[in-house]
Design an enzyme around this catalytic site. Sequence first.
Site, PDB file in Angstrom:
ATOM      1  N   ILE A 152      -2.126  -2.128   5.761  1.00  0.00           N
ATOM      2  CA  ILE A 152      -1.757  -1.237   7.134  1.00  0.00           C
ATOM      3  C   ILE A 152      -3.030  -0.093   6.848  1.00  0.00           C
ATOM      4  CG2 ILE A 152      -0.134   0.420   7.943  1.00  0.00           C
ATOM      5  CD1 ILE A 152       1.989  -1.133   6.673  1.00  0.00           C
ATOM      6  N   ASP A 171      -7.744   5.851  -2.766  1.00  0.00           N
ATOM      7  CA  ASP A 171      -6.964   4.531  -3.427  1.00  0.00           C
ATOM      8  C   ASP A 171      -7.713   4.363  -4.609  1.00  0.00           C
ATOM      9  OD1 ASP A 171      -6.182   2.166  -3.833  1.00  0.00           O
ATOM     10  OD2 ASP A 171      -5.865   1.662  -1.627  1.00  0.00           O
ATOM     11  N   GLU A 261      17.992   8.576   6.423  1.00  0.00           N
ATOM     12  CA  GLU A 261      18.049   7.927   7.732  1.00  0.00           C
ATOM     13  C   GLU A 261      19.437   7.712   8.166  1.00  0.00           C
ATOM     14  OE1 GLU A 261      15.094   4.855   7.697  1.00  0.00           O
ATOM     15  OE2 GLU A 261      13.290   6.546   7.594  1.00  0.00           O
ATOM     16  N   HIS A 280      12.019   5.064  12.740  1.00  0.00           N
ATOM     17  CA  HIS A 280      11.671   4.091  11.657  1.00  0.00           C
ATOM     18  C   HIS A 280      11.401   2.547  12.615  1.00  0.00           C
ATOM     19  CE1 HIS A 280      12.022   2.617   7.318  1.00  0.00           C
ATOM     20  NE2 HIS A 280      11.075   2.276   8.009  1.00  0.00           N
TER      21      HIS A 280
END
Length: 528
Positions: A152, A171, A261, A280
Site C-alpha cells: 500500500i 522502513d 470500532e 474502515h
Amino acid sequence: MSARVLVSDDLSPEAVKVLEEAGLEVDVKVGLKPDALEAIIGGYDALAVRSATKVTAKLLERATRLKVIGRAGVGVDNVDLDAATRRGVVVMNTPGGSSVTVAELALAMILGLYRHVPAATASVKAGKWEKKKFQGHELSGKTLGVVGIGNIGSVLVDRAVAMKMRVIAYDPFISPEAAAKLGVTLVELDQLWAEADAISLHVPLTEQTRNLVNAGVLARMKRGALLVNCARGGIVDERALADALASGHLGGAALDVFEKEPPPPDHPLFAVESFVCTPHIGASTEEAQSAVAVAIAEQLAAYLQKGVVKNAVNVPGLPREVMDQLAPYLPLVEKLGSLAAQLAPAGPTEVTVEVAGELAAVPMRPLSARALVGLLRHFLETPLNDVNAPAIAKDRGMAVREVRSAESHDYASVVTVTVRGQGGEAQVAGTVYGKREARIVRVDGFRLEAVPEGHVIVCENDDAPGVFGNLGTALGDAGVNIARISLSRQEDRSRAFAFLNVDSAPGPEVLERLRRLPHVRVVRAIHL
C-alpha cells in the site's frame, strides 16, 4: 471428471465465469447454515469464500474431497488453518488486492484535509459561504512522510511523486537503493516526524507499533502538519491526537480505522473540526471487491487444473508424513521469527534458520518461510504468508540462509533463528516436546525453557541478589500478574536473564519503572 467448486459467499459474476470457463463444475450456494454446508461439502474439490463462511475443523472433517480453499480477501480468520494444513488442504488468499484502493483513500484524505472539503461542504449545506475560512494548500512541493512502504505504501508513493510531492519514508526492511527506485528518500523516524508536511501510516499493529504516534511524537511534528491512518486502529493515540488538533498544533488528521470500532459517539476527535474520518472503508470499492473475487477464482482454477500454487497461507504440496513432522514446528518457528524481530537490532540484513536433529531430514523451506512470516509481520503492513515472505525478504535486501545439522546434542530436534543487522544480532532457539509442547530453549547466550505465547517481559540484568524479587514486587504493584517464569544466567555469573509470561501487556510506565531497578540492564515487552 471435472473438479467441483462450491462458492458459499458472494463472489462477482465475473469470478464465477472464470471458474466455469476453466472447465470446472461450479455451484453457487450462498448463506448456507453450518449443518447444511457440512452435509454437502464432501462432494467438492474446492471451496471459495469471503468472510461469512466459517471453515471449521468440524466442517473440514466432512470435506473428504477438498483440496483447496480460496479466500477472496486478505484475512483468513474464518478458516481453521491448522485443521486445513493437517488435512493437506491448501488455503489461498488474495494479498495486495486492495492496495490501490487503500492508497487512494489515503491520498483522498490528504487532499480533503488540505482543501477542507468535508468542513467546507458542511458549511455550504448550513447556508454559509465562507471562502476565506477555507483557503487551502497545494500538494505540489509538500513533503509526504510514509511510514512503511509495502504494497500500500509504495502505491501511495507512486501517486504522491506523480503529484510533485517530495517523499520521505521510514522502513527498516528496504534498502536505500530499492527505495530510490520508487522515488523515496529513506530517513529515521525522528527525521520523518520533524520534516513531513503530511504523514501517512502503513504498518501493522504490533506491540512495537501500538501508540506509535503518541503525544511525544505529535509534539515533534511540524506545526500545521497532517496525519493520516488507513492502516490499523491502535497505531495512533487517539486522545493525544484530539489534544494536538484542538490546540492547533496539527493542521488536520484523518482516520479510516479506530482502536475501538465503531468508536463511541462521545469520542473526543468528533468534536474537532479539522478531523476527518471514514468507517474502515479502505478496501471497500467495487473494483477492489471484484478484483479479489476474480483473483481467487483464477488461483483456484490454476491449482485445480495445473497444480500451480499462488498466495498460499499454509504449507502446500507436501506428503502427509512430512506434514506430520513439520506441523508441530511451524507455529513454533513463526514464534521464533516474531521473538527475533522484537529483539533484533535495527535494519536486519541477514536471517539464518538452522535445523538440527531429526527434523534436518525434511524440507527446510516451509520452516524458513514461516520464520520470515513471524519476523516481517512486525515491520510490514503487507499481508504475509509462506509463499510471499521469502520474496519480500529478498526484495528488501535481506539475505536468508538455511543450515542443516544432523546432530542435536540436547533435543531430538531444535530450530535456531538468527537475525543480524546494524550493530549486532539476536539469536533464539526452540524445540517441541512430544509434538505438542513448544518451548523457547535459548535467547542469545542464555539457556531457557520458556513458553512462547502471549505477553512476555524479557529482562537482562547483573547476576546479583534481589533482582528478581524487585521485578516481582514492581510488577505486583502495577497489577501485572506473572503466569510463568524461566530464569537463566551465564556460566561466569556476570549476567542473568528472565523470561516472564504475564497475563497483560505492561504499559510504558511499568517498563520504565523496571528499567530503573538496581542491576537491571535491559527490559523489553514482547508479544507472541
